[in-house]
Design an enzyme around this catalytic site. Sequence first.
Site, short mmCIF file in Angstrom:
data_model
loop_
_atom_site.label_atom_id
_atom_site.label_comp_id
_atom_site.label_asym_id
_atom_site.label_seq_id
_atom_site.Cartn_x
_atom_site.Cartn_y
_atom_site.Cartn_z
N ILE A 73 -3.93 1.35 34.47
CA ILE A 73 -3.15 2.20 33.57
C ILE A 73 -3.10 3.62 34.11
O ILE A 73 -4.14 4.24 34.35
CB ILE A 73 -3.76 2.18 32.15
CG1 ILE A 73 -3.62 0.79 31.54
CG2 ILE A 73 -3.14 3.24 31.27
CD1 ILE A 73 -4.25 0.62 30.17
N CYS A 74 -1.87 4.13 34.28
CA CYS A 74 -1.62 5.50 34.73
C CYS A 74 -2.39 5.77 36.03
O CYS A 74 -2.20 5.06 37.01
CB CYS A 74 -1.97 6.47 33.62
SG CYS A 74 -1.43 8.15 33.94
N GLN A 75 -3.28 6.76 36.05
CA GLN A 75 -4.05 7.03 37.26
C GLN A 75 -4.88 5.78 37.64
O GLN A 75 -5.10 5.51 38.82
CB GLN A 75 -4.98 8.22 37.02
CG GLN A 75 -5.78 8.66 38.22
CD GLN A 75 -6.91 9.60 37.84
OE1 GLN A 75 -7.45 9.53 36.74
NE2 GLN A 75 -7.23 10.51 38.74
#
Lengths: 355, 373
Positions: free
Chosen positions: A147-149
Amino acid sequence: MQPFNIRPDQLAQEITDYSKKLGKGIQNLMNADEIDSGVTPRVEVYREDKLVLYRYEAPADVVQNKTPLLIVYALVNRPYMADIQEDRSTIKNLLAQGQDVYLIDWGYPDESDWALTMDDYINGYIDRCVDVICKRHKLDKINLLGICQGGSFSLCYTSMHQDKIQNLVTMVTPVDFKTPDNMLSAWVQHVDVDLLVDTMGNIPGEMLNWTFLSLKPFSLTGQKYFGMVDVLENEDRLKNFLRMEKWIFDSPDQAGETFRQFIKDFYQNNGFIEGGVKLGDRTVDLKNITCPVLNVFAEQDHLVPPDASRVLKNLTSSKGYKELSFPGGHIGIYVSGKAQKQVTPAISDWLAENS
Amino acid sequence: MSNTQFWNDDWMNLQQQYWQQLGEFGRKAMGGQEEKMPWNNFDWNQAMSQWWKAISPGMPEANKSFMEKMLEQGTVFYRMNEHLANNLEKTNDWTEMLNNTFEQLQSSFASQAEKATGNMEDGFAKMMGYWQSPMENWRQMSSSIDINNNFLKGSNLFEKILDAPGLGYTREDENRYKDLMQAGLHYQHAMMNYNKFFADMGTQSVSCMKDKVKSVADSGQTIDSGRALYDLWVSACEDVYSKHALTPEYAKVHGELVNALMSLKKQWEELVDQRLGMLNMPTRREMRTIQSRLQESRREVRSLKSEISQLKDDFEALKTQIESSPESNLSSTQAPAKKAAPAAVKKKVTKKAVRKKTTVKKTAAKKTAGKKA
């Protein structure tokens, strides 16, 4: 044509209503209980330094996918976003759809974690968590969801440990860090990251919050609170709002050395596109990724613009690349009602197809 | 707590009466009766802040800042509506009405900012108005990492001092202070540049607002409430902001501001470190060195553990292989029989063991070849 259809007495009434709501709602605010977060039962299966690996408890009547799914969240903010409340939980939905879900909770790094590098996080922590899960399930490979980073970390990990990953799901993951609409990227180009990290050590969560709020300062620090008056009277809605508010400002500090490398290699040098990212003695090359990839992004994402994720399509060697475009924002993709109906079932179906 | 009760209930009633009176006034004015506007008889900002002071002690700590933000926005909303209602009475020309409303709104915020800071000479406050929001975020963030933004108010004096060279036994110490002062001045300049960048965005946002109102009119729609106007205003501010915030010029002033703040903080840290060193106390620099070395050692330990674990596995594999080989079976006729390894283990092990054997053979071959050469 006269664009205003407002009379002074209407305005007066509107303000009276606003004041009434404020007065009534403040009682609810004063009586608001401690905010809970993370709703699905889970057990700790592995711990190392501040990291804890959790396994979520699946409903008894659901047949589980034999390949477990490890969720790698960003270092920024806390992972309970994926399990924020009973009716808005990505994790709960994944469990209900038969996924055997594990999650890495990075904890809150402090000054003693300053020297942790991306290599420590990716080839160290993530790799050991993957090994723990493989050993528990007597498998060689598991499914990974970043998720994301955490998605960027998952891409790095898979490119270096493809033999351990069956399927890769990336959600709102930045891949091209220099798309023209990427405000964060534009801002960081002139920042002396070495000076920043050498001075601060760890990067304070407050500093990251300031950066994120600065993306839309009027909406995020003004309009949002003004609109809140409408939900003050409803205890449940108020609690949901406060829960989200807690998550937004619950920002762990970032381990200095990891922050240094992440900003320099990705935000400043666009490492997935331009290459040159080295973690320890390994080189990150997305062409090493051969497993099926599901790339999920949000069309109204102000943190990771859709184009920043879409570019992944041509960067891996995966023969089973698929995209899922969600009509919402960076947070809505986890917490909106629409996301519960569209995103998690699509992920589960895709994992089932590729199991 | 009778005082709290007053501000919680009575003030609300008072407010209600006020706005009802205002509504009544509006209706009379629409009917052509002359009335005097009651706008200026009541200081909303002060009243709200009094109300908040009275009730906030009973508020859970976690919800205080949240409520404060809501009240801040309530103030924006009240003021906008006050000025709007006032101007609706004065003119039918919507552009003039909008100009007047925002001009009054900007100046009322400016005067509020001046009152709050006590700095009547702060020209930026006047220009900024609602546009202080991004700056306020910066102030809050930088104060949270222990930097006082008002450091070096009388910078002219310091500039003169900084021109003088350090001398004698204390020259190094003097230089450290000079570096600190220079970093302070540099930060002030960076802050000024940052502020300047925002200065004319306030004006542009009013112009953008006019465009938005015009497009509402052109599309045959109307703005029907104060809330709709407020939302449109926020949207205009965001549009102008995002347009500027993506420019290379903004990236530069933003980067310079962050860098200048960090330089200043670094100079402070070096001074503190130097003093700590004089007192034989551990310094931050030393701590960092220890942390780095410790982390390096942890990596080595992990790597060695992993190697040992691998060697153990290999050893076990070889042991099993040797034990199950025909030679071993022959000798086993004379020795007690040993339990054979499970088939799965054998299979797994054999590959590794063979790989290991091959490596050993190759190395041996190389060594032999080297000797021959």
